[in-house]
Design an enzyme around this catalytic site. Structure first.
Site, PDB file in Angstrom:
ATOM      1  N   ARG A 142      11.644  -5.773   5.297  1.00 17.66           N
ATOM      2  CA  ARG A 142      11.449  -4.331   5.102  1.00 17.66           C
ATOM      3  C   ARG A 142      12.398  -3.529   5.987  1.00 17.66           C
ATOM      4  NH1 ARG A 142       5.661  -1.647   5.557  1.00 17.66           N
ATOM      5  NH2 ARG A 142       5.679  -2.702   7.571  1.00 17.66           N
ATOM      6  N   ARG A 146      -0.868  -8.182  13.671  1.00 17.96           N
ATOM      7  CA  ARG A 146      -1.365  -7.284  12.621  1.00 17.96           C
ATOM      8  C   ARG A 146      -2.165  -8.057  11.579  1.00 17.96           C
ATOM      9  NH1 ARG A 146       4.073  -5.021  10.779  1.00 17.96           N
ATOM     10  NH2 ARG A 146       2.963  -3.849   9.200  1.00 17.96           N
ATOM     11  N   ARG A 152      -9.873   1.300   8.278  1.00 16.00           N
ATOM     12  CA  ARG A 152      -9.369  -0.033   8.598  1.00 16.00           C
ATOM     13  C   ARG A 152     -10.375  -0.836   9.415  1.00 16.00           C
ATOM     14  NH1 ARG A 152      -3.641   0.936   8.666  1.00 16.00           N
ATOM     15  NH2 ARG A 152      -2.460  -0.938   9.026  1.00 16.00           N
ATOM     16  N   LYS A 162       0.838  -1.213   0.000  1.00 15.20           N
ATOM     17  CA  LYS A 162       0.000   0.000   0.000  1.00 15.20           C
ATOM     18  C   LYS A 162       0.864   1.250   0.000  1.00 15.20           C
ATOM     19  CE  LYS A 162      -1.997  -0.998   3.928  1.00 15.20           C
ATOM     20  NZ  LYS A 162      -1.284  -2.241   4.283  1.00 15.20           N
ATOM     21  N   ARG A 188      11.133  -1.649  11.440  1.00 16.35           N
ATOM     22  CA  ARG A 188      10.018  -1.161  12.259  1.00 16.35           C
ATOM     23  C   ARG A 188       9.759  -2.148  13.385  1.00 16.35           C
ATOM     24  NH1 ARG A 188       5.121   0.482   8.273  1.00 16.35           N
ATOM     25  NH2 ARG A 188       3.956  -0.723   9.806  1.00 16.35           N
TER      26      ARG A 188
HETATM   27  P1  AP5 Z   1       4.838  -1.587   1.925  1.00 16.48           P
HETATM   28  O1  AP5 Z   1       4.537  -0.757   0.736  1.00 16.48           O
HETATM   29  O2  AP5 Z   1       5.549  -0.931   3.065  1.00 16.48           O
HETATM   30  O3  AP5 Z   1       3.504  -2.337   2.434  1.00 16.48           O
HETATM   31  P2  AP5 Z   1       2.243  -1.774   3.212  1.00 16.48           P
HETATM   32  O4  AP5 Z   1       1.047  -2.422   2.597  1.00 16.48           O
HETATM   33  O5  AP5 Z   1       2.273  -0.295   3.300  1.00 16.48           O
HETATM   34  O6  AP5 Z   1       2.504  -2.476   4.618  1.00 16.48           O
HETATM   35  P3  AP5 Z   1       2.482  -1.834   6.087  1.00 16.48           P
HETATM   36  O7  AP5 Z   1       3.162  -2.856   6.968  1.00 16.48           O
HETATM   37  O8  AP5 Z   1       3.022  -0.457   6.114  1.00 16.48           O
HETATM   38  O9  AP5 Z   1       1.001  -1.841   6.379  1.00 16.48           O
HETATM   39  P4  AP5 Z   1       0.307  -1.725   7.698  1.00 16.48           P
HETATM   40  O10 AP5 Z   1      -1.067  -1.630   7.201  1.00 16.48           O
HETATM   41  O11 AP5 Z   1       0.529  -2.807   8.670  1.00 16.48           O
HETATM   42  O12 AP5 Z   1       1.013  -0.494   8.427  1.00 16.48           O
HETATM   43  P5  AP5 Z   1       0.612   1.015   8.668  1.00 16.48           P
HETATM   44  O13 AP5 Z   1       1.846   1.807   8.672  1.00 16.48           O
HETATM   45  O14 AP5 Z   1      -0.511   1.411   7.789  1.00 16.48           O
HETATM   46  O15 AP5 Z   1       5.668  -2.862   1.412  1.00 16.48           O
HETATM   47  C1  AP5 Z   1       6.154  -3.843   2.343  1.00 16.48           C
HETATM   48  C2  AP5 Z   1       7.539  -4.342   1.883  1.00 16.48           C
HETATM   49  O16 AP5 Z   1       7.403  -5.045   0.637  1.00 16.48           O
HETATM   50  C3  AP5 Z   1       8.541  -3.200   1.622  1.00 16.48           C
HETATM   51  O17 AP5 Z   1       9.802  -3.640   2.025  1.00 16.48           O
HETATM   52  C4  AP5 Z   1       8.490  -3.009   0.093  1.00 16.48           C
HETATM   53  O18 AP5 Z   1       9.714  -2.522  -0.423  1.00 16.48           O
HETATM   54  C5  AP5 Z   1       8.166  -4.428  -0.399  1.00 16.48           C
HETATM   55  N1  AP5 Z   1       7.296  -4.427  -1.579  1.00 16.48           N
HETATM   56  C6  AP5 Z   1       6.270  -3.586  -1.866  1.00 16.48           C
HETATM   57  N2  AP5 Z   1       5.682  -3.915  -3.032  1.00 16.48           N
HETATM   58  C7  AP5 Z   1       6.341  -5.020  -3.489  1.00 16.48           C
HETATM   59  C8  AP5 Z   1       6.184  -5.848  -4.649  1.00 16.48           C
HETATM   60  N3  AP5 Z   1       5.234  -5.604  -5.572  1.00 16.48           N
HETATM   61  N4  AP5 Z   1       7.025  -6.900  -4.802  1.00 16.48           N
HETATM   62  C9  AP5 Z   1       7.987  -7.140  -3.876  1.00 16.48           C
HETATM   63  N5  AP5 Z   1       8.205  -6.388  -2.767  1.00 16.48           N
HETATM   64  C10 AP5 Z   1       7.378  -5.345  -2.568  1.00 16.48           C
HETATM   65  O19 AP5 Z   1       0.031   0.924  10.143  1.00 16.48           O
HETATM   66  C11 AP5 Z   1       0.874   0.627  11.244  1.00 16.48           C
HETATM   67  C12 AP5 Z   1       0.069   0.612  12.530  1.00 16.48           C
HETATM   68  O20 AP5 Z   1      -0.542   1.893  12.756  1.00 16.48           O
HETATM   69  C13 AP5 Z   1      -1.106  -0.364  12.571  1.00 16.48           C
HETATM   70  O21 AP5 Z   1      -0.698  -1.662  12.918  1.00 16.48           O
HETATM   71  C14 AP5 Z   1      -1.983   0.283  13.647  1.00 16.48           C
HETATM   72  O22 AP5 Z   1      -1.474   0.051  14.929  1.00 16.48           O
HETATM   73  C15 AP5 Z   1      -1.818   1.774  13.353  1.00 16.48           C
HETATM   74  N6  AP5 Z   1      -2.831   2.284  12.429  1.00 16.48           N
HETATM   75  C16 AP5 Z   1      -2.610   2.892  11.220  1.00 16.48           C
HETATM   76  N7  AP5 Z   1      -3.762   3.227  10.622  1.00 16.48           N
HETATM   77  C17 AP5 Z   1      -4.746   2.828  11.462  1.00 16.48           C
HETATM   78  C18 AP5 Z   1      -6.167   2.864  11.393  1.00 16.48           C
HETATM   79  N8  AP5 Z   1      -6.788   3.387  10.335  1.00 16.48           N
HETATM   80  N9  AP5 Z   1      -6.871   2.363  12.424  1.00 16.48           N
HETATM   81  C19 AP5 Z   1      -6.272   1.833  13.510  1.00 16.48           C
HETATM   82  N10 AP5 Z   1      -4.914   1.753  13.648  1.00 16.48           N
HETATM   83  C20 AP5 Z   1      -4.169   2.239  12.622  1.00 16.48           C
HETATM   84 MG    MG Z   2       2.512   1.108   4.867  1.00 18.27          MG
END
Ligand code: AP5
Ligand code: MG
Length: 240
Positions: free
Chosen positions: A141, A185, A100, A25, A174
């Site tokens: 990552r 998660r 979410r 994402k 992270r």
């Molecule tokens: P990346 O692009 O970083 O993936 P992502 O989908 O963004 O994964 P996240 O782990 O950031 O998602 P998340 O939803 O858990 O975390 P968030 O920060 O939103 O890619 C991942 C890896 O793969 C990277 O190394 C990349 O280089 C590689 N990659 C990407 N595309 C690829 C491809 N096509 N092929 C190969 N490799 C690839 O949230 C974190 C925390 O915040 C949550 O756990 C929660 O506690 C809180 N939070 C955030 N938003 C909310 C909400 N709305 N409600 C409640 N809590 C929330």
């Molecule tokens: Mg992310």
């Protein structure tokens, strides 16, 4: 610094990225935001900023995020409604990590109605990736604590070993990419976020994207999808 004097929405593209942790994402949202010249609003990044700055919100959410839990809906509603009122969101935006939960999706719909637009016009892009691949992506990552750029030790390494290409900061893992938090998660995703697919299916511009392909290929599909947005004149009296 973004100007907080905005308010009315003027009709640009609005995109929601759905998908489990590690689906890509953040990677794709950053590229699409550049391509469309609209802001990427990442709730994860905003919360990590709050933790780094030691704000009251940061102190509240830090322990929850570290363990891989979801932050309370009320707090997210407040953060997003304030963020969407900023001037740079007037002509469209990309939501990365929000909504979410069903509660958040309903809250978002209320915010959009208040702004005079409808959620049926929002692109909802659900990125789908097999579970085993998610685990590989999350464990490999690496992340820049200064500019929040994301890398992967094999798939997307920095040019110089363990240093950010943008600012030279030392890359780190992270806290919530460690094994126990990742498990939590993924469970939160299955139980509380995956039901949003059913919520948006048939209501909005919902698209399933095969995210198990190289990033450029995935991005090509996204660009094509958002380009299919009807011309302003066809969008029932909405401004361009
Ligand atoms: P990346 O692009 O970083 O993936 P992502 O989908 O963004 O994964 P996240 O782990 O950031 O998602 P998340 O939803 O858990 O975390 P968030 O920060 O939103 O890619 C991942 C890896 O793969 C990277 O190394 C990349 O280089 C590689 N990659 C990407 N595309 C690829 C491809 N096509 N092929 C190969 N490799 C690839 O949230 C974190 C925390 O915040 C949550 O756990 C929660 O506690 C809180 N939070 C955030 N938003 C909310 C909400 N709305 N409600 C409640 N809590 C929330
Ligand atoms: Mg992310």
């Amino acid at each position: 610094m973004v100007d907080a004097s905005g308010g009315a929405f003027t009709g640009g593209p609005r995109v929601i990225f759905l998908g489990p942790p590690g689906a890509g994402k953040g990677t794709q949202a950053a590229r699409l935001a550049d391509h469309l010249a609209i802001p990427r609003i990442s709730t994860g990044d905003m919360l990590r900023d709050a933790i780094a700055a030691g704000t009251p919100v940061g102190r509240q959410v830090g322990p929850i995020m570290e363990k891989g839990g979801l932050v309370p809906d009320d707090l997210l509603d407040k953060i997003i409604s304030e963020r969407l009122r900023m001037k740079d969101a007037e002509n469209g935006y990309i939501l990365d990590g929000f909504p979410r939960t069903l509660r958040q999706a309903e809250g978002f719909e209320g915010m959009e109605t208040a702004r005079g637009d409808v959620t049926d016009d929002v692109f909802v892009l659900s990125i789908e990736v097999p579970r085993e691949e998610l685990l590989k992506r999350l464990s490999g990552r690496r992340w820049c604590p200064q500019c929040q750029a994301t890398y992967h030790v094999y798939n997307n390494p920095p040019k110089s070993d363990a240093l950010c290409d943008n600012d030279g900061a030392k890359l780190i893992q992270r806290e919530d990419d460690k094994e126990v938090a990742v498990k939590r998660r993924l469970t939160e995703y299955d139980e509380r976020t995956a039901p949003l697919i059913g919520y948006y299916l048939g209501r909005s511009r919902f698209h399933r994207i095969d995210g198990y392909r190289p990033p450029d290929v995935v991005f090509g599909d996204l660009v094509e999808i958002v380009a299919r947005r009807p011309a302003p004149s066809a969008r029932a009296g909405k401004p361009a």
